[in-house]
Scaffold this motif. Structure first.
Motif, PDB file in Angstrom:
ATOM      1  N   GLY A 271       0.597  -1.197  -0.019  1.00  0.00           N
ATOM      2  CA  GLY A 271       0.077  -0.056   0.070  1.00  0.00           C
ATOM      3  C   GLY A 271       0.922   1.332  -0.034  1.00  0.00           C
ATOM      4  N   ASP A 272       0.339   2.367  -0.199  1.00  0.00           N
ATOM      5  CA  ASP A 272       0.994   3.641  -0.355  1.00  0.00           C
ATOM      6  C   ASP A 272       1.460   4.113   0.668  1.00  0.00           C
ATOM      7  N   VAL A 273       0.572   3.989   1.748  1.00  0.00           N
ATOM      8  CA  VAL A 273       0.957   4.335   3.176  1.00  0.00           C
ATOM      9  C   VAL A 273       2.433   3.863   3.540  1.00  0.00           C
ATOM     10  N   ARG A 274       2.484   2.406   3.615  1.00  0.00           N
ATOM     11  CA  ARG A 274       4.026   1.805   3.707  1.00  0.00           C
ATOM     12  C   ARG A 274       4.957   2.317   2.856  1.00  0.00           C
ATOM     13  N   ALA A 275       4.654   2.545   1.366  1.00  0.00           N
ATOM     14  CA  ALA A 275       5.776   3.050   0.456  1.00  0.00           C
ATOM     15  C   ALA A 275       6.254   4.461   1.138  1.00  0.00           C
TER      16      ALA A 275
END
Length: 276
Positions: A129-133
């Protein structure tokens, strides 16, 4: 007015005093041409000088050189003040005299250029997901900026998945790269899923062949970075040559064909435990 940086080559046995004297002659007549010479760098071993000048046109700056001492520059590029500062550091502290490092050592104008690239950021975004990225990228930025601060590096630009930086000393660029890689851990395969960084470093002069400021050096560092494996530090031959006398290990990785360069470029790897 725009500002320009020029390069004078083939200065032979010219001394620091010779170049300073020529600069003083520029200053003496600059007002007649609406020009202001800001500072200059002198690379005695290479027989080169680089002048930073505020002028309405290139022609006006060249006219001052012609009239004052006849040393016409071999090339000149238009630059922006913030960009010059990001590459060259606080050049204004010595203006309008010759540029020097903080320890008063003569500044040759040569710089080491480093690119970092966070490998696998797209895969991390797709998988986690984008948050982790964004978390991973934030950690990269924190590590790299901390290392830059520790080694006198200057961030020129954030590239999206990495950072592009400039150093006044080649050896500190190498030390900075090693600190970054140590912070990320030992090298792993690109498909392991763990975030890793690859780093490329080149070194050279600010003006060459009608390009942007450090154009050729920047292009080479970027290509070297793109060729490196995750967790690896690759550098150009110039970095190795300019590190002579420093306790740094360079492992020859042979000539490599890089996009945009006619001839293969010999690259060297700096192991994380790089001290000789």
């Amino acid at each position: 007015m725009p500002i320009f940086m020029d390069i004078h080559e083939n200065l032979g046995d010219a001394t620091e005093q010779d170049i300073k004297s020529a600069h003083q002659r520029d200053l003496a007549i600059q007002d007649q041409h609406g020009v202001q010479f800001l500072t200059f760098w002198f690379n005695s071993p290479n027989g080169q000088a680089f002048c930073l000048v505020d002028a309405p046109t290139k022609e006006a700056a060249i006219a001052v050189h012609k009239e004052s001492h006849g040393l016409v520059p071999h090339d000149m590029v238009e630059v922006e003040r913030p960009t010059v500062s990001r590459f060259m550091g606080d050049w204004e502290k010595n203006a309008p005299d010759i540029a020097r490092h903080d320890d008063s050592e003569l500044d040759t104008g040569l710089r080491a250029i480093m690119f970092t690239d966070l490998v696998g950021s797209t895969q991390i975004s797709s998988r986690d997901g984008d948050v982790r990225a964004l978390e991973v990228l934030g950690r990269h930025d924190q590590i790299v900026r901390g290392a830059l601060s520790s080694h006198g590096g200057r961030e020129v630009k954030h590239t999206g998945d990495g950072i592009f930086a400039s150093f006044s000393y080649v050896s500190t660029a190498v030390d900075c790269a090693v600190q970054i890689q140590r912070a990320f851990g030992e090298p792993v395969h690109a498909d392991s899923g763990d975030p890793r960084v690859r780093i490329g470093i080149s070194a050279g002069e600010p003006v060459s062949q009608h390009e942007d400021l450090f154009g050729a050096v920047v292009n080479l560092a970027s290509r070297i970075c793109g060729h490196a494996n995750p967790g690896q530090i690759l550098v150009s031959g110039a970095v190795r040559e300019l590190s002579v006398g420093k306790p740094i290990v360079f492992q020859d990785r042979g000539p490599i064909a890089l996009k945009g360069f006619d001839d293969p470029i010999r690259l060297f790897e700096v192991p994380i435990d790089h001290r000789a």
